[in-house]
Design a protein around this motif. Structure first.
Motif, PDB file in Angstrom:
ATOM      1  N   GLU A   1       0.839  -1.205   0.000  1.00 16.00           N
ATOM      2  CA  GLU A   1       0.000   0.000   0.000  1.00 16.00           C
ATOM      3  C   GLU A   1       0.876   1.257   0.000  1.00 16.00           C
ATOM      4  OE1 GLU A   1      -0.340  -2.537   2.283  1.00 16.00           O
ATOM      5  OE2 GLU A   1      -1.881  -3.476   1.029  1.00 16.00           O
ATOM      6  N   PHE A   2       1.934   1.196   0.814  1.00 16.26           N
ATOM      7  CA  PHE A   2       2.833   2.348   0.893  1.00 16.26           C
ATOM      8  C   PHE A   2       3.557   2.535  -0.441  1.00 16.26           C
ATOM      9  CE2 PHE A   2       6.506   4.832   2.283  1.00 16.26           C
ATOM     10  CZ  PHE A   2       5.899   5.761   3.121  1.00 16.26           C
ATOM     11  N   LEU A   3       3.930   1.423  -1.081  1.00 16.18           N
ATOM     12  CA  LEU A   3       4.587   1.497  -2.396  1.00 16.18           C
ATOM     13  C   LEU A   3       3.648   2.148  -3.428  1.00 16.18           C
ATOM     14  CD1 LEU A   3       6.840   0.907  -4.436  1.00 16.18           C
ATOM     15  CD2 LEU A   3       5.975  -1.430  -4.633  1.00 16.18           C
ATOM     16  N   SER A   4       2.358   1.802  -3.367  1.00 19.51           N
ATOM     17  CA  SER A   4       1.375   2.433  -4.256  1.00 19.51           C
ATOM     18  C   SER A   4       1.380   3.944  -4.098  1.00 19.51           C
ATOM     19  CB  SER A   4      -0.043   1.965  -3.901  1.00 19.51           C
ATOM     20  OG  SER A   4      -0.304   0.763  -4.516  1.00 19.51           O
ATOM     21  N   ARG A   5       1.434   4.377  -2.837  1.00 19.70           N
ATOM     22  CA  ARG A   5       1.417   5.828  -2.588  1.00 19.70           C
ATOM     23  C   ARG A   5       2.680   6.493  -3.147  1.00 19.70           C
ATOM     24  NH1 ARG A   5      -0.981   4.498   2.447  1.00 19.70           N
ATOM     25  NH2 ARG A   5       0.824   5.042   3.714  1.00 19.70           N
ATOM     26  N   ILE A   6       3.839   5.798  -2.976  1.00 16.60           N
ATOM     27  CA  ILE A   6       5.101   6.341  -3.523  1.00 16.60           C
ATOM     28  C   ILE A   6       4.984   6.478  -5.046  1.00 16.60           C
ATOM     29  CG2 ILE A   6       7.549   5.860  -3.944  1.00 16.60           C
ATOM     30  CD1 ILE A   6       7.688   4.431  -1.274  1.00 16.60           C
ATOM     31  N   ARG A   7       4.475   5.409  -5.681  1.00 12.81           N
ATOM     32  CA  ARG A   7       4.364   5.429  -7.152  1.00 12.81           C
ATOM     33  C   ARG A   7       3.435   6.536  -7.623  1.00 12.81           C
ATOM     34  NH1 ARG A   7       4.000  -0.921  -9.213  1.00 12.81           N
ATOM     35  NH2 ARG A   7       6.141  -0.958  -9.933  1.00 12.81           N
ATOM     36  N   LYS A   8       2.329   6.723  -6.906  1.00  8.45           N
ATOM     37  CA  LYS A   8       1.364   7.758  -7.281  1.00  8.45           C
ATOM     38  C   LYS A   8       2.005   9.147  -7.159  1.00  8.45           C
ATOM     39  CE  LYS A   8      -2.762   6.324  -6.218  1.00  8.45           C
ATOM     40  NZ  LYS A   8      -3.847   5.973  -5.264  1.00  8.45           N
ATOM     41  N   ARG A   9       2.726   9.332  -6.033  1.00  8.89           N
ATOM     42  CA  ARG A   9       3.360  10.634  -5.800  1.00  8.89           C
ATOM     43  C   ARG A   9       4.392  10.931  -6.897  1.00  8.89           C
ATOM     44  NH1 ARG A   9       4.133  10.255  -0.177  1.00  8.89           N
ATOM     45  NH2 ARG A   9       6.202   9.343  -0.496  1.00  8.89           N
ATOM     46  N   LEU A  10       5.198   9.897  -7.238  1.00 13.38           N
ATOM     47  CA  LEU A  10       6.225  10.110  -8.269  1.00 13.38           C
ATOM     48  C   LEU A  10       5.576  10.389  -9.624  1.00 13.38           C
ATOM     49  CD1 LEU A  10       8.899   7.393  -7.366  1.00 13.38           C
ATOM     50  CD2 LEU A  10       9.113   9.876  -7.152  1.00 13.38           C
ATOM     51  N   ALA A  11       4.458   9.680  -9.931  1.00 19.42           N
ATOM     52  CA  ALA A  11       3.764   9.885 -11.205  1.00 19.42           C
ATOM     53  C   ALA A  11       3.223  11.315 -11.277  1.00 19.42           C
ATOM     54  CB  ALA A  11       2.640   8.865 -11.355  1.00 19.42           C
TER      55      ALA A  11
END
Lengths: 200, 200
Positions: free
Chosen positions: B186-196
């Motif tokens: 879940e935390f990785l999803s948030r990182i990916r979203k933020r970077l995108a």
């Protein structure tokens, strides 16, 4: 006997333990490796600079460490007598170093530059074997360090420290060992006390 | 052309990129390295067993990991096409492995035993150079991984993952990448979203 009392001798003995060197190869080592004295607290390498030398410790002790954004010191490696230390990526790719290296004691090293090391491999391919073995040893130590960092308890990490550096336990300040284990010096004291009680 | 469609070809090409091989040396590689197919989820090595082979991935993807006492999976390394993977201490010292290695996809490897590797070094010292270079590359990757584990933020570790494994981002399940970064999926999803969002 001509290397007696000269810093080059431990390095020649180190190489000889892997594979014996001819007189020409020994002469090459004498030409390529330069002695250098780092005083206690002096930097060998600062984070962000280029690591220009592959360093062999003749006498003394260096540490390789990182400081995280909260100011914590993480010591990843010590190098005392007959050990090697460098930031390999920075050395090989001429990129800014990720690590700091400094001297915990006055430390005599023998160091070789990148160009001289490449020239050594070309002039005497035996050093490919020597550095292959040296890198294997270093690699094994690092792979174990990775295992320690992700899944060992503090007590297991302290025991691993004792196995990896049997000579450093009574030589280094508690704070340096604690920064290697990843605990406070007070917590390290408690670990040491508990282990002493269990063994006593 | 005789290695076309045979799994040995990528390995010969890998070696050739370091230093070109004679026909005799290529024949030696064909004799010493054995092909083996691991099915998805199959173990290459289990913690506590002896690591008996040095493994080159021809096709597929393996991971090297540890499970800590609280049940957390820590992935320390992936190995996809043209990468090497093993527990080096276990392989060289015939000691119980600290790590597990298993297959994330059906994976074709070429593997060499300890005795065959030593024999290869003796019969063709050129492999000292090849493995010296190979170990340097592996060592650099591990030293960077140590820096990531002690002092990088999760976001920096994710960016390092993208740099180290540019081909794996869209190929591996989120949970595997998260276990490499050291965060929940879940935390990785948030990182990916933020970077995108930052790049978009």
């Amino acid at each position: 006997m001509k290397d007696n009392h000269k810093p080059i001798r431990p390095l020649l003995e180190y190489f000889d333990r892997v594979i014996s060197l001819t007189d020409d190869e020994k002469e090459l080592v004498r030409t390529k490796f330069k002695p250098h004295l780092y005083l206690k607290r002096q930097f060998v390498l600062q984070h962000g600079n280029i690591c220009k030398t592959f360093n062999f410790v003749v006498r003394g002790c260096l540490r390789l460490y990182k400081v995280s954004s909260d100011g914590t010191y993480h010591v990843l490696q010590f190098a005392n007598e007959n050990h090697w230390i460098l930031d390999l990526t920075s050395f090989h790719k001429h990129k800014p170093a990720l690590f700091n290296i400094d001297a915990l004691e006055d430390t005599q090293v023998l160091r070789i530059s990148y160009d001289d090391l490449i020239d050594l491999y070309i002039k005497a391919p035996k050093f490919d074997r020597i550095f292959r073995v040296l890198l294997e040893n270093h690699f094994m130590q690092q792979q174990e360090r990775l295992a320690q960092l992700v899944s060992f308890t503090a007590e297991e990490r302290y025991e691993a420290f004792l196995n990896t550096y049997p000579d450093l336990q009574d030589r280094l300040p508690q704070v340096q060992i604690a920064a290697y284990i990843g605990v406070t010096p007070e917590f390290l004291s408690r670990i040491r006390k508990r282990l002493a009680e269990n063994n006593g």
